[in-house]
Design a protein around this motif. Structure first.
Motif, PDB file in Angstrom:
ATOM      1  N   GLU A  15       0.856  -1.185   0.000  1.00 41.63           N
ATOM      2  CA  GLU A  15       0.000   0.000   0.000  1.00 41.63           C
ATOM      3  C   GLU A  15       0.892   1.235   0.000  1.00 41.63           C
ATOM      4  OE1 GLU A  15      -3.517   1.976   2.868  1.00 41.63           O
ATOM      5  OE2 GLU A  15      -2.648  -0.003   3.333  1.00 41.63           O
ATOM      6  N   VAL A  16       0.461   2.285  -0.652  1.00 48.03           N
ATOM      7  CA  VAL A  16       1.235   3.536  -0.657  1.00 48.03           C
ATOM      8  C   VAL A  16       0.443   4.629   0.046  1.00 48.03           C
ATOM      9  CG1 VAL A  16       2.476   2.931  -2.770  1.00 48.03           C
ATOM     10  CG2 VAL A  16       0.386   4.299  -2.911  1.00 48.03           C
ATOM     11  N   GLY A  17       1.174   5.495   0.766  1.00 46.18           N
ATOM     12  CA  GLY A  17       0.542   6.593   1.460  1.00 46.18           C
ATOM     13  C   GLY A  17       0.403   7.816   0.567  1.00 46.18           C
ATOM     14  N   PRO A  18      -0.219   8.856   1.096  1.00 46.00           N
ATOM     15  CA  PRO A  18      -0.400  10.090   0.317  1.00 46.00           C
ATOM     16  C   PRO A  18       0.921  10.665  -0.166  1.00 46.00           C
ATOM     17  CG  PRO A  18      -1.713  10.142   2.335  1.00 46.00           C
ATOM     18  CD  PRO A  18      -0.832   8.938   2.444  1.00 46.00           C
ATOM     19  N   GLY A  19       0.932  11.084  -1.408  1.00 46.98           N
ATOM     20  CA  GLY A  19       2.104  11.746  -1.969  1.00 46.98           C
ATOM     21  C   GLY A  19       3.147  10.836  -2.568  1.00 46.98           C
ATOM     22  N   VAL A  20       2.955   9.529  -2.454  1.00 41.30           N
ATOM     23  CA  VAL A  20       3.937   8.585  -3.000  1.00 41.30           C
ATOM     24  C   VAL A  20       3.591   8.285  -4.453  1.00 41.30           C
ATOM     25  CG1 VAL A  20       4.923   6.272  -2.848  1.00 41.30           C
ATOM     26  CG2 VAL A  20       4.415   7.554  -0.753  1.00 41.30           C
ATOM     27  N   THR A  21       4.494   8.610  -5.352  1.00 34.79           N
ATOM     28  CA  THR A  21       4.269   8.373  -6.781  1.00 34.79           C
ATOM     29  C   THR A  21       5.318   7.453  -7.402  1.00 34.79           C
ATOM     30  OG1 THR A  21       5.515  10.385  -7.331  1.00 34.79           O
ATOM     31  CG2 THR A  21       3.123  10.610  -7.072  1.00 34.79           C
ATOM     32  N   ALA A  22       6.468   7.322  -6.749  1.00 34.13           N
ATOM     33  CA  ALA A  22       7.562   6.541  -7.338  1.00 34.13           C
ATOM     34  C   ALA A  22       7.367   5.041  -7.162  1.00 34.13           C
ATOM     35  CB  ALA A  22       8.901   6.972  -6.732  1.00 34.13           C
ATOM     36  N   LEU A  23       6.485   4.648  -6.232  1.00 33.30           N
ATOM     37  CA  LEU A  23       6.242   3.237  -5.970  1.00 33.30           C
ATOM     38  C   LEU A  23       4.751   2.957  -6.070  1.00 33.30           C
ATOM     39  CD1 LEU A  23       8.559   2.724  -2.862  1.00 33.30           C
ATOM     40  CD2 LEU A  23       8.980   1.869  -5.180  1.00 33.30           C
ATOM     41  N   LYS A  24       4.432   1.679  -6.335  1.00 30.02           N
ATOM     42  CA  LYS A  24       3.032   1.273  -6.427  1.00 30.02           C
ATOM     43  C   LYS A  24       2.890  -0.125  -5.833  1.00 30.02           C
ATOM     44  CE  LYS A  24       3.409  -0.652 -11.110  1.00 30.02           C
ATOM     45  NZ  LYS A  24       4.894  -0.619 -11.093  1.00 30.02           N
ATOM     46  N   PRO A  25       1.685  -0.501  -5.422  1.00 30.43           N
ATOM     47  CA  PRO A  25       1.494  -1.852  -4.905  1.00 30.43           C
ATOM     48  C   PRO A  25       1.971  -2.913  -5.897  1.00 30.43           C
ATOM     49  CG  PRO A  25      -0.414  -0.507  -4.412  1.00 30.43           C
ATOM     50  CD  PRO A  25       0.462   0.320  -5.306  1.00 30.43           C
ATOM     51  N   GLY A  26       2.675  -3.891  -5.375  1.00 27.66           N
ATOM     52  CA  GLY A  26       3.218  -4.960  -6.203  1.00 27.66           C
ATOM     53  C   GLY A  26       4.689  -4.799  -6.522  1.00 27.66           C
ATOM     54  N   ASP A  27       5.251  -3.599  -6.319  1.00 26.09           N
ATOM     55  CA  ASP A  27       6.678  -3.393  -6.586  1.00 26.09           C
ATOM     56  C   ASP A  27       7.525  -4.206  -5.607  1.00 26.09           C
ATOM     57  OD1 ASP A  27       6.160  -1.671  -8.651  1.00 26.09           O
ATOM     58  OD2 ASP A  27       6.618   0.163  -7.528  1.00 26.09           O
ATOM     59  N   GLU A  28       8.558  -4.852  -6.113  1.00 25.42           N
ATOM     60  CA  GLU A  28       9.500  -5.596  -5.277  1.00 25.42           C
ATOM     61  C   GLU A  28      10.679  -4.692  -4.941  1.00 25.42           C
ATOM     62  OE1 GLU A  28      10.495  -9.160  -7.420  1.00 25.42           O
ATOM     63  OE2 GLU A  28       8.487 -10.036  -7.124  1.00 25.42           O
ATOM     64  N   VAL A  29      10.949  -4.549  -3.652  1.00 27.51           N
ATOM     65  CA  VAL A  29      11.936  -3.557  -3.230  1.00 27.51           C
ATOM     66  C   VAL A  29      12.875  -4.113  -2.169  1.00 27.51           C
ATOM     67  CG1 VAL A  29      10.409  -1.609  -3.741  1.00 27.51           C
ATOM     68  CG2 VAL A  29      10.429  -2.596  -1.430  1.00 27.51           C
ATOM     69  N   VAL A  30      14.017  -3.426  -2.050  1.00 22.25           N
ATOM     70  CA  VAL A  30      14.947  -3.584  -0.942  1.00 22.25           C
ATOM     71  C   VAL A  30      14.742  -2.376  -0.035  1.00 22.25           C
ATOM     72  CG1 VAL A  30      17.381  -3.662  -0.285  1.00 22.25           C
ATOM     73  CG2 VAL A  30      16.611  -4.842  -2.343  1.00 22.25           C
ATOM     74  N   GLY A  48      17.726 -10.272 -10.443  1.00 25.61           N
ATOM     75  CA  GLY A  48      18.314 -11.601 -10.387  1.00 25.61           C
ATOM     76  C   GLY A  48      18.433 -12.187  -9.002  1.00 25.61           C
ATOM     77  N   LEU A  49      18.106 -11.411  -7.964  1.00 27.43           N
ATOM     78  CA  LEU A  49      18.262 -11.881  -6.603  1.00 27.43           C
ATOM     79  C   LEU A  49      16.934 -12.319  -6.008  1.00 27.43           C
ATOM     80  CD1 LEU A  49      20.730  -9.327  -4.923  1.00 27.43           C
ATOM     81  CD2 LEU A  49      21.255 -11.521  -5.994  1.00 27.43           C
ATOM     82  N   SER A  50      16.971 -13.397  -5.253  1.00 29.16           N
ATOM     83  CA  SER A  50      15.804 -13.798  -4.473  1.00 29.16           C
ATOM     84  C   SER A  50      15.582 -12.767  -3.365  1.00 29.16           C
ATOM     85  CB  SER A  50      16.044 -15.171  -3.849  1.00 29.16           C
ATOM     86  OG  SER A  50      17.101 -15.089  -2.893  1.00 29.16           O
ATOM     87  N   PHE A  51      14.415 -12.826  -2.718  1.00 28.15           N
ATOM     88  CA  PHE A  51      14.172 -11.924  -1.593  1.00 28.15           C
ATOM     89  C   PHE A  51      15.187 -12.159  -0.481  1.00 28.15           C
ATOM     90  CE2 PHE A  51       9.876 -11.665  -3.497  1.00 28.15           C
ATOM     91  CZ  PHE A  51       9.761 -10.279  -3.551  1.00 28.15           C
ATOM     92  N   VAL A  52      15.554 -13.413  -0.253  1.00 29.21           N
ATOM     93  CA  VAL A  52      16.527 -13.723   0.798  1.00 29.21           C
ATOM     94  C   VAL A  52      17.869 -13.065   0.500  1.00 29.21           C
ATOM     95  CG1 VAL A  52      17.912 -15.605   1.775  1.00 29.21           C
ATOM     96  CG2 VAL A  52      15.431 -15.848   1.589  1.00 29.21           C
ATOM     97  N   ALA A  73      24.908  -5.963  -8.232  1.00 30.78           N
ATOM     98  CA  ALA A  73      23.985  -7.047  -7.904  1.00 30.78           C
ATOM     99  C   ALA A  73      23.105  -7.392  -9.099  1.00 30.78           C
ATOM    100  CB  ALA A  73      23.126  -6.661  -6.698  1.00 30.78           C
ATOM    101  N   ALA A  74      22.607  -6.355  -9.789  1.00 32.62           N
ATOM    102  CA  ALA A  74      21.734  -6.575 -10.948  1.00 32.62           C
ATOM    103  C   ALA A  74      22.476  -7.282 -12.074  1.00 32.62           C
ATOM    104  CB  ALA A  74      21.173  -5.245 -11.441  1.00 32.62           C
ATOM    105  N   GLU A  75      23.787  -7.013 -12.192  1.00 30.35           N
ATOM    106  CA  GLU A  75      24.592  -7.637 -13.239  1.00 30.35           C
ATOM    107  C   GLU A  75      25.107  -9.016 -12.851  1.00 30.35           C
ATOM    108  OE1 GLU A  75      27.639  -4.745 -13.863  1.00 30.35           O
ATOM    109  OE2 GLU A  75      26.370  -3.405 -15.055  1.00 30.35           O
ATOM    110  N   GLY A  76      24.769  -9.456 -11.641  1.00 25.81           N
ATOM    111  CA  GLY A  76      25.217 -10.774 -11.189  1.00 25.81           C
ATOM    112  C   GLY A  76      26.671 -10.837 -10.789  1.00 25.81           C
TER     113      GLY A  76
END
Length: 325
Positions: free
Chosen positions: A72-87, A112-116, A286-289
């Motif tokens: 869920e995103v709070g008021p004023g948040v535009t850079a992220l949306k529900p479903g985004d996978e983040v660190v 390329g990285l798992s959540f773990v 990390a993204a490049e492995g």
């Protein structure tokens, strides 16, 4: 949602207990993050014991770095949306199924990285990168001596050192743990139980190590002073041995080496643009492995104390991670 929280400070980390907590909706600029994994770090233990410089208000959940899905995103948040996978850089709160966090403290999970593994790389690799490349000015062809090489920040230093073309000598007090580090690319390994100075000199043709990465302190620091090269850089990462060492200033004078303090997070706070660039670099690697955090064990949320004990008892190799599924 469930959260492992501290209600009283204690030397005994078993004071953590699993609570049912109701979170408020995310506030302005915040997101609610459904956590999938959270790495365990020594500061988590110190916070439970009341020994860390940051002392959260009770009750609190430990957990400094995690990975998950925006719910869920709070008021004023535009850079992220529900479903985004983040660190997420959390500071506290990661030993929970959900947490509200400032959106600016989240960034895309390397695909390329798992959540773990995504939970396991940020702090360790940022520390190693800032220490070796920014503060230590490590160059290809130099010799890097990594102490505590079987821990999370040590393994990260081995990886960064090899990426930058250094010859890496890794140390630990465990032959079994050193086998893992050697298999991951260290050029040489040394068990420090009987000392390491003469072996380092032998491996470097008498010259000594150009850069020494020391998260241990104590006797390890003292002996490092005796096997550092001319114009060497001795990087102070921490004091997991429990003793803060000192050095007679005639030694850096005579041998021409520098003693350099490293606080990767503070570096970014003092210079936000440089800090942003450093984080972008490790995320790109990390993204490049090119970096692959080593996770020796995972524990479900209800066994978070066992995960912390594994770190506390020096049983871990690389990182230990708490999972929420």
């Amino acid at each position: 949602m469930r959260s492992m929280r501290v209600h009283e400070l204690s030397e005994n980390i078993s004071v953590l207990r699993l609570d049912d907590v109701t979170l408020p909706p995310p506030g302005p600029g915040e997101v609610r993050l459904r956590l999938k994994a959270c790495a365990v770090n020594f500061p988590d233990i110190l916070m439970v014991q009341g020994k860390y410089q940051f002392k959260p208000e009770l009750p609190f959940a430990p957990g400094m770095e995690g990975a998950g899905i925006v719910a869920e995103v709070g008021p004023g948040v535009t850079a992220l949306k529900p479903g985004d996978e983040v660190v997420a850089g959390l500071r506290i709160g990661g030993f929970a199924e959900e947490v509200n966090i400032a959106a600016e403290n989240c960034r895309p999970k390397p695909p390329g990285l798992s959540f773990v593994k995504a939970a396991a790389y940020p702090a360790a690799y940022l520390t190693a990168y800032v220490a070796l490349i920014i503060r230590g000015q490590l160059k290809a062809g130099e010799t890097l001596l990594v102490h505590g090489s079987t821990g999370g920040v040590g393994m990260a230093a081995v990886d960064i050192g090899k990426l930058w073309g250094a010859t890496v000598i890794a140390t630990s007090a465990s032959d079994e743990k050193l086998k893992v580090v050697k298999a991951r690319g260290a050029d040489h390994v040394i068990n420090v139980t009987g000392g390491f100075r003469e072996r380092v000199k032998e491996l470097t043709g008498g010259k000594g190590a150009d850069v020494i990465y020391d998260p241990v302190g104590g006797d390890i620091f003292d002996e490092s002073v005796r096997c550092i090269a001319w114009n060497g850089r001795l990087l102070i990462i921490g004091f997991t041995s429990g003793r803060i060492p000192s050095v007679s200033v005639n030694m850096p004078l005579i041998k021409g080496f520098s003693v350099v303090g490293v606080r990767a997070g503070e570096y970014g706070r003092r210079d936000p643009e440089a800090g942003r660039q450093n984080i972008e670099t490790i995320d790109r690697l990390a993204a490049e492995g090119k970096i692959d955090p080593y996770v020796c064990a995972t524990f479900p949320l209800e066994r978070a104390v066992d995960a912390m004990r594994m770190l506390q008892n020096r049983q871990a190799i690389g990182k230990v991670v708490v999972t929420m599924d």
